[in-house]
Write an enzyme that holds these catalytic residues in place. Structure first.
Site, PDB file in Angstrom:
ATOM      1  N   TYR A 147      22.886  -2.834  -7.216  1.00 29.87           N
ATOM      2  CA  TYR A 147      22.472  -2.026  -6.054  1.00 29.87           C
ATOM      3  C   TYR A 147      23.641  -2.017  -5.073  1.00 29.87           C
ATOM      4  O   TYR A 147      23.853  -2.948  -4.306  1.00 29.87           O
ATOM      5  CB  TYR A 147      21.241  -2.620  -5.373  1.00 29.87           C
ATOM      6  CG  TYR A 147      19.946  -2.552  -6.160  1.00 29.87           C
ATOM      7  CD1 TYR A 147      19.790  -1.716  -7.268  1.00 29.87           C
ATOM      8  CD2 TYR A 147      18.847  -3.306  -5.775  1.00 29.87           C
ATOM      9  CE1 TYR A 147      18.598  -1.656  -7.969  1.00 29.87           C
ATOM     10  CE2 TYR A 147      17.643  -3.248  -6.468  1.00 29.87           C
ATOM     11  CZ  TYR A 147      17.524  -2.433  -7.563  1.00 29.87           C
ATOM     12  OH  TYR A 147      16.342  -2.380  -8.255  1.00 29.87           O
ATOM     13  N   LEU A 190       4.979   3.651  -3.797  1.00 24.60           N
ATOM     14  CA  LEU A 190       4.901   4.888  -3.003  1.00 24.60           C
ATOM     15  C   LEU A 190       5.634   6.020  -3.721  1.00 24.60           C
ATOM     16  O   LEU A 190       5.978   7.030  -3.115  1.00 24.60           O
ATOM     17  CB  LEU A 190       5.499   4.657  -1.609  1.00 24.60           C
ATOM     18  CG  LEU A 190       4.776   3.586  -0.788  1.00 24.60           C
ATOM     19  CD1 LEU A 190       5.484   3.371   0.548  1.00 24.60           C
ATOM     20  CD2 LEU A 190       3.313   3.974  -0.568  1.00 24.60           C
ATOM     21  N   ARG A 233       8.611   6.208  -4.555  1.00 25.70           N
ATOM     22  CA  ARG A 233       9.904   6.386  -3.866  1.00 25.70           C
ATOM     23  C   ARG A 233       9.771   7.243  -2.608  1.00 25.70           C
ATOM     24  O   ARG A 233      10.644   8.021  -2.262  1.00 25.70           O
ATOM     25  CB  ARG A 233      10.917   6.979  -4.836  1.00 25.70           C
ATOM     26  CG  ARG A 233      11.159   6.021  -6.006  1.00 25.70           C
ATOM     27  CD  ARG A 233      11.531   6.747  -7.252  1.00 25.70           C
ATOM     28  NE  ARG A 233      11.610   5.843  -8.395  1.00 25.70           N
ATOM     29  CZ  ARG A 233      12.577   4.974  -8.628  1.00 25.70           C
ATOM     30  NH1 ARG A 233      13.574   4.873  -7.793  1.00 25.70           N
ATOM     31  NH2 ARG A 233      12.550   4.217  -9.693  1.00 25.70           N
ATOM     32  N   GLY A 234       8.638   7.084  -1.964  1.00 24.73           N
ATOM     33  CA  GLY A 234       8.391   7.806  -0.711  1.00 24.73           C
ATOM     34  C   GLY A 234       7.572   9.061  -0.915  1.00 24.73           C
ATOM     35  O   GLY A 234       6.984   9.584   0.026  1.00 24.73           O
ATOM     36  N   SER A 293       4.091   8.572   0.238  1.00 24.32           N
ATOM     37  CA  SER A 293       3.993   7.720   1.434  1.00 24.32           C
ATOM     38  C   SER A 293       3.290   8.444   2.571  1.00 24.32           C
ATOM     39  O   SER A 293       2.900   7.823   3.560  1.00 24.32           O
ATOM     40  CB  SER A 293       5.391   7.312   1.902  1.00 24.32           C
ATOM     41  OG  SER A 293       6.099   8.454   2.364  1.00 24.32           O
TER      42      SER A 293
HETATM   43  N1  LIG Z   1      12.934  -2.670 -12.010  1.00 22.60           N
HETATM   44  C1  LIG Z   1      13.271  -1.436 -11.737  1.00 22.60           C
HETATM   45  O1  LIG Z   1      13.602  -0.659 -12.642  1.00 22.60           O
HETATM   46  C2  LIG Z   1      13.240  -0.935 -10.333  1.00 22.60           C
HETATM   47  C3  LIG Z   1      13.454   0.415 -10.089  1.00 22.60           C
HETATM   48  C4  LIG Z   1      13.401   0.851  -8.766  1.00 22.60           C
HETATM   49  C5  LIG Z   1      13.135  -0.036  -7.739  1.00 22.60           C
HETATM   50  N2  LIG Z   1      12.952  -1.355  -8.018  1.00 22.60           N
HETATM   51  C6  LIG Z   1      12.688  -2.335  -6.939  1.00 22.60           C
HETATM   52  O2  LIG Z   1      11.479  -2.008  -6.288  1.00 22.60           O
HETATM   53  C7  LIG Z   1      11.705  -1.827  -4.883  1.00 22.60           C
HETATM   54  C8  LIG Z   1      10.767  -0.774  -4.356  1.00 22.60           C
HETATM   55  O3  LIG Z   1      11.061   0.462  -5.017  1.00 22.60           O
HETATM   56  P1  LIG Z   1      11.186   1.806  -4.239  1.00 22.60           P
HETATM   57  O4  LIG Z   1      11.979   1.557  -3.022  1.00 22.60           O
HETATM   58  O5  LIG Z   1      11.609   2.851  -5.162  1.00 22.60           O
HETATM   59  O6  LIG Z   1       9.672   2.077  -3.928  1.00 22.60           O
HETATM   60  P2  LIG Z   1       8.773   2.695  -2.859  1.00 22.60           P
HETATM   61  O7  LIG Z   1       8.287   1.616  -1.976  1.00 22.60           O
HETATM   62  O8  LIG Z   1       7.822   3.506  -3.654  1.00 22.60           O
HETATM   63  O9  LIG Z   1       9.627   3.741  -2.023  1.00 22.60           O
HETATM   64  C9  LIG Z   1      10.390   3.410  -0.929  1.00 22.60           C
HETATM   65  C10 LIG Z   1      10.592   4.651  -0.106  1.00 22.60           C
HETATM   66  O10 LIG Z   1       9.345   4.998   0.503  1.00 22.60           O
HETATM   67  C11 LIG Z   1       9.547   5.408   1.834  1.00 22.60           C
HETATM   68  N3  LIG Z   1       8.467   4.899   2.682  1.00 22.60           N
HETATM   69  C12 LIG Z   1       7.701   5.634   3.510  1.00 22.60           C
HETATM   70  N4  LIG Z   1       6.799   4.882   4.122  1.00 22.60           N
HETATM   71  C13 LIG Z   1       6.993   3.621   3.716  1.00 22.60           C
HETATM   72  C14 LIG Z   1       6.381   2.388   4.038  1.00 22.60           C
HETATM   73  N5  LIG Z   1       5.382   2.290   4.895  1.00 22.60           N
HETATM   74  N6  LIG Z   1       6.842   1.276   3.449  1.00 22.60           N
HETATM   75  C15 LIG Z   1       7.857   1.340   2.562  1.00 22.60           C
HETATM   76  N7  LIG Z   1       8.493   2.488   2.218  1.00 22.60           N
HETATM   77  C16 LIG Z   1       8.061   3.623   2.800  1.00 22.60           C
HETATM   78  C17 LIG Z   1      10.863   4.827   2.268  1.00 22.60           C
HETATM   79  O11 LIG Z   1      11.425   5.891   2.954  1.00 22.60           O
HETATM   80  P3  LIG Z   1      12.406   5.828   4.220  1.00 22.60           P
HETATM   81  O12 LIG Z   1      13.250   4.620   4.060  1.00 22.60           O
HETATM   82  O13 LIG Z   1      13.136   7.094   4.098  1.00 22.60           O
HETATM   83  O14 LIG Z   1      11.508   5.749   5.402  1.00 22.60           O
HETATM   84  C18 LIG Z   1      11.604   4.493   0.979  1.00 22.60           C
HETATM   85  O15 LIG Z   1      12.591   5.464   0.750  1.00 22.60           O
HETATM   86  C19 LIG Z   1      13.183  -1.485  -4.771  1.00 22.60           C
HETATM   87  O16 LIG Z   1      13.679  -1.773  -3.496  1.00 22.60           O
HETATM   88  C20 LIG Z   1      13.783  -2.337  -5.860  1.00 22.60           C
HETATM   89  O17 LIG Z   1      13.959  -3.654  -5.375  1.00 22.60           O
HETATM   90  C21 LIG Z   1      12.975  -1.809  -9.300  1.00 22.60           C
END
Ligand SMILES: NC(=O)c1ccc[n+]([C@@H]2O[C@H](COP(=O)([O-])OP(=O)(O)OC[C@H]3O[C@@H](n4cnc5c(N)ncnc54)[C@H](OP(=O)(O)O)[C@@H]3O)[C@@H](O)[C@H]2O)c1
Length: 349
Positions: free
Chosen positions: A71, A224, A226-227, A230
């Protein structure tokens, strides 16, 4: 705002709720913080706000910090290092690091495969420990199965690192039921990290039951989408180059419109309960079982506070039925990754 002004107080909530990752994994706060978006894949991040968000999460009782060595090519681990260095001793002690390795990157930021050879595991691990400034990693996992290396060899190398005290627990990421079984035959597996949300329910048929049979917990990412679900994602949102969502099928053209229609249906249910769309989506994942820990990708304290609010939401049978009607299984338009990346998902084969 400086980092120290936002450092955790050191007073951790007594009796904070916990979930256990699998039969052998750690006890963790029911929501983990995914730190990926603080370094990569979702456009520009605000460093001071990222650090403040990690501190606020630890202050709220969050234990699991999820990252990957790829990352931002080490950037995310160095960020976590700084956050932990500037946190209180109590917060630092409570933090558990979950690290993915194995992705091969290019100077331009591309991905060129995965390396799960035992010597590569040892090499990745040495660099990660240095970047994190810790003497161990709490859960260590290869990000994607390396098709050229039997999972037994990759997991065997992590098991040796457990023996040596450099790693506490072994995890897996985006693998299918057969790989789960093969890995679990080598060493205890704490958790499988995999996408799971209202719009990504692929694990329900085979992978989740297999994980449960084997005593493996789930750390769910993309709760979410990826938002997308959300409640904050606007149809006309401009995405910077390199933002994953610019390539993700679910965020393109007609698919985006259809998916945001689902979000509006979900919003009505959320409004009826007096909670936000994001809280409803996170609470839904939390409701799927005590063995599931959602990783939320909050990058600001505001988003984090909203996400933590999901822990206060208990969904009734009627709420769950209304959510199901708003977002039926399989309703999302578009695959969860572009085709080239889908090909790397053992979980989809
Ligand atoms: N193992 C794997 O293959 C894999 C793949 C992807 C991710 N991951 C891990 O999982 C974690 C979470 O994944 P993700 O970031 O894709 O998932 P997510 O939580 O579905 O999406 C995060 C996005 O949602 C938006 N969002 C809006 N409201 C939110 C709220 N209340 N709380 C949190 N986010 C909000 C954020 O937007 P804004 O920031 O624009 O507000 C952010 O861009 C990653 O950080 C990573 O550590 C693992």
């Amino acid at each position: 705002m400086t980092t120290s002004e936002n450092a955790p107080s050191g007073t951790l909530p007594a009796g904070a709720p916990r979930r256990v990752l699998g039969t052998t994994g750690p006890r963790v706060f029911p929501l983990g913080l995914g730190c990926m978006g603080m370094s990569a894949l979702y456009g520009e991040a605000d460093r001071a706000e990222s650090l403040a968000t990690i501190h606020a999460a630890l202050d709220a009782g969050v234990t699991l910090l999820d990252t990957g060595d790829f990352y931002g090519m080490g950037h995310n681990e160095l960020l976590i290092n700084e956050a932990l260095r500037t946190a209180s001793a109590a917060a630092r002690e409570q933090a558990l690091t979950s690290v993915k390795f194995g992705a091969l990157r290019t100077v331009e930021g591309g991905f060129s495969g995965y390396d799960g050879r035992p010597e590569a595991v040892r090499n990745f691990l040495a660099y990660s420990l240095q970047r994190l400034g810790r003497d161990h990693i709490d859960i260590y996992r290869i990000a994607r199965l390396d098709p050229a290396v039997p999972i037994e060899e990759t997991v065997g190398a992590i098991a040796e690192a457990v023996e040596a005290g450099h790693v506490r627990h072994i995890g897996l990421s985006e693998v299918g039921a057969d790989t789960l079984r093969r890995a679990a035959a080598v060493a205890p597996i704490a958790d499988l990290q995999i996408e799971y949300s209202l719009v990504s329910r692929g694990i329900e048929e085979e992978i989740l039951p297999t994980a449960r049979e084997l005593g493996i917990g789930i750390t769910a990412y993309g709760v979410l989408s990826r938002g997308l679900i959300s409640g904050h994602f606007a149809r006309d949102r401009a995405l910077s180059p390199g933002d994953f969502r610019g390539m993700s099928p679910r965020f393109q053209g007609d698919n985006l419109g259809r998916n945001l229609d689902l979000v509006e249906a979900l919003r009505k249910v959320a409004q009826g309960r007096g909670v936000s769309v994001a809280q409803t989506a996170i609470a839904w994942v939390l409701s799927r079982g005590e063995d599931i820990v959602p990783l939320v990708g909050a990058r600001s304290r505001e988003r984090l506070t909203e996400a933590l609010g999901a822990l206060e939401v208990t969904l009734s049978a009627a709420d769950l039925a209304a959510i199901e009607e708003a977002v039926p299984a399989g309703a999302a338009a578009g695959e969860r990754y572009p085709a080239a990346q889908m090909a790397h998902l053992d979980s989809e084969h």
